[in-house]
Design a protein around this motif. Structure first.
Motif, PDB file in Angstrom:
ATOM      1  N   CYS A 182      -0.307   2.909   7.822  1.00 23.05           N
ATOM      2  CA  CYS A 182      -0.493   4.550   8.026  1.00 23.05           C
ATOM      3  C   CYS A 182       0.589   5.376   8.245  1.00 23.05           C
ATOM      4  CB  CYS A 182      -1.627   5.077   8.790  1.00 23.05           C
ATOM      5  SG  CYS A 182      -2.959   4.256   7.601  1.00 23.05           S
ATOM      6  N   TYR A 183       1.354   4.601   9.725  1.00 23.65           N
ATOM      7  CA  TYR A 183       2.179   5.638   9.491  1.00 23.65           C
ATOM      8  C   TYR A 183       3.550   5.785   8.376  1.00 23.65           C
ATOM      9  CZ  TYR A 183       6.984   7.159  12.139  1.00 23.65           C
ATOM     10  OH  TYR A 183       8.324   7.559  12.012  1.00 23.65           O
ATOM     11  N   PRO A 243      -2.156   7.754   3.735  1.00 23.61           N
ATOM     12  CA  PRO A 243      -2.595   7.264   5.254  1.00 23.61           C
ATOM     13  C   PRO A 243      -4.269   6.927   5.038  1.00 23.61           C
ATOM     14  CG  PRO A 243      -0.952   8.142   5.804  1.00 23.61           C
ATOM     15  CD  PRO A 243      -1.271   8.482   4.104  1.00 23.61           C
ATOM     16  N   THR A 264       0.556  -1.385  -0.102  1.00 24.43           N
ATOM     17  CA  THR A 264      -0.171   0.318  -0.216  1.00 24.43           C
ATOM     18  C   THR A 264       1.009   1.125   0.043  1.00 24.43           C
ATOM     19  OG1 THR A 264       0.102  -0.281   2.157  1.00 24.43           O
ATOM     20  CG2 THR A 264      -1.893  -0.809   1.299  1.00 24.43           C
ATOM     21  N   ALA A 277      -5.460   3.663   2.825  1.00 24.13           N
ATOM     22  CA  ALA A 277      -4.780   2.696   3.413  1.00 24.13           C
ATOM     23  C   ALA A 277      -5.794   3.120   4.232  1.00 24.13           C
ATOM     24  CB  ALA A 277      -3.909   3.058   3.140  1.00 24.13           C
ATOM     25  N   ARG A 278      -6.429   3.666   4.948  1.00 27.32           N
ATOM     26  CA  ARG A 278      -6.904   3.302   6.969  1.00 27.32           C
ATOM     27  C   ARG A 278      -8.732   2.661   5.893  1.00 27.32           C
ATOM     28  NH1 ARG A 278      -6.025   3.741  12.155  1.00 27.32           N
ATOM     29  NH2 ARG A 278      -4.208   4.993  11.811  1.00 27.32           N
ATOM     30  N   ILE A 337      -2.528  -1.252  11.141  1.00 27.87           N
ATOM     31  CA  ILE A 337      -3.057  -0.191  10.338  1.00 27.87           C
ATOM     32  C   ILE A 337      -2.636   1.202  10.705  1.00 27.87           C
ATOM     33  CG2 ILE A 337      -5.884   1.812   9.949  1.00 27.87           C
ATOM     34  CD1 ILE A 337      -7.796  -1.312  10.168  1.00 27.87           C
ATOM     35  N   ASP A 338      -2.235   1.038  12.251  1.00 27.78           N
ATOM     36  CA  ASP A 338      -1.783   2.599  12.463  1.00 27.78           C
ATOM     37  C   ASP A 338      -0.239   2.478  12.244  1.00 27.78           C
ATOM     38  OD1 ASP A 338      -4.206   2.897  13.611  1.00 27.78           O
ATOM     39  OD2 ASP A 338      -3.205   2.495  15.436  1.00 27.78           O
ATOM     40  N   ALA A 391       2.887   7.343   5.613  1.00 30.81           N
ATOM     41  CA  ALA A 391       2.777   8.836   5.788  1.00 30.81           C
ATOM     42  C   ALA A 391       4.746   9.374   5.633  1.00 30.81           C
ATOM     43  CB  ALA A 391       2.521   8.997   6.930  1.00 30.81           C
TER      44      ALA A 391
END
Length: 163
Positions: free
Chosen positions: A101-102, A80, A55, A83-84, A97-98, A105
């Protein structure tokens, strides 16, 4: 259900009609997995790495729509949210997920790399981008010296580009 399999199919659908983007994330995922296994990542970290590799460029579509640019900073900014949404719909755990996403980003930020998943994602993306952008060996050598930290990533980069 294999979440990474489902994520791969979802990303292919997301980039439907754009074989260049699809080929890119498939290659980055493959190199990330190779490096992750070579570096003996634990199963949880490898899972996060693989999800992030699939992703990592999801922000290109919204960045192009919003800014008419696929620049790295715009990808990091816009990636993010979609993606989330995708990861949540597929049933990924919130902590995964967190972190994914980090990583999305920050995947074009090469300072303050925290974690093997981050380092390996950057290395895998570099191996693919150096090839796709047809960069000269001097650029490969510079990236090897400045970016690569893992032994597996260094070895793969040297082998792929015959350095």
């Amino acid at each position: 259900m294999d979440l990474l399999h489902e994520l791969t199919l979802s990303m292919i659908k997301y980039y439907q009609g754009d074989p260049k983007r699809i080929q890119h994330f498939i290659k980055v995922h493959s190199f990330a997995r190779l490096i992750g296994i070579g570096e003996k990542l634990d199963a949880d970290t490898l899972f996060v790495l693989e999800a992030a590799a699939l992703t990592h460029d999801i922000g290109i579509k919204p960045a192009k729509a919003k800014f008419n640019s696929s620049g790295g900073k715009f990808q990091e900014q816009e990636g993010p949210a979609p993606a989330r949404k995708m990861l949540t719909e597929l049933g990924f755990d919130e902590n995964v997920i967190d972190r994914v996403c980090y990583l999305i980003a920050h995947h074009h930020t090469y300072t303050d790399i925290n974690g093997m998943d981050y380092q390996i994602l950057v290395e895998a993306d570099f191996i693919v981008n150096l090839y796709e952008d047809s960069l000269p060996k001097k650029s490969v050598q510079t990236a090897l010296e400045r970016i690569f930290r893992t032994e597996t990533g260094k070895c793969l980069c040297k082998t792929v580009f015959d350095i």
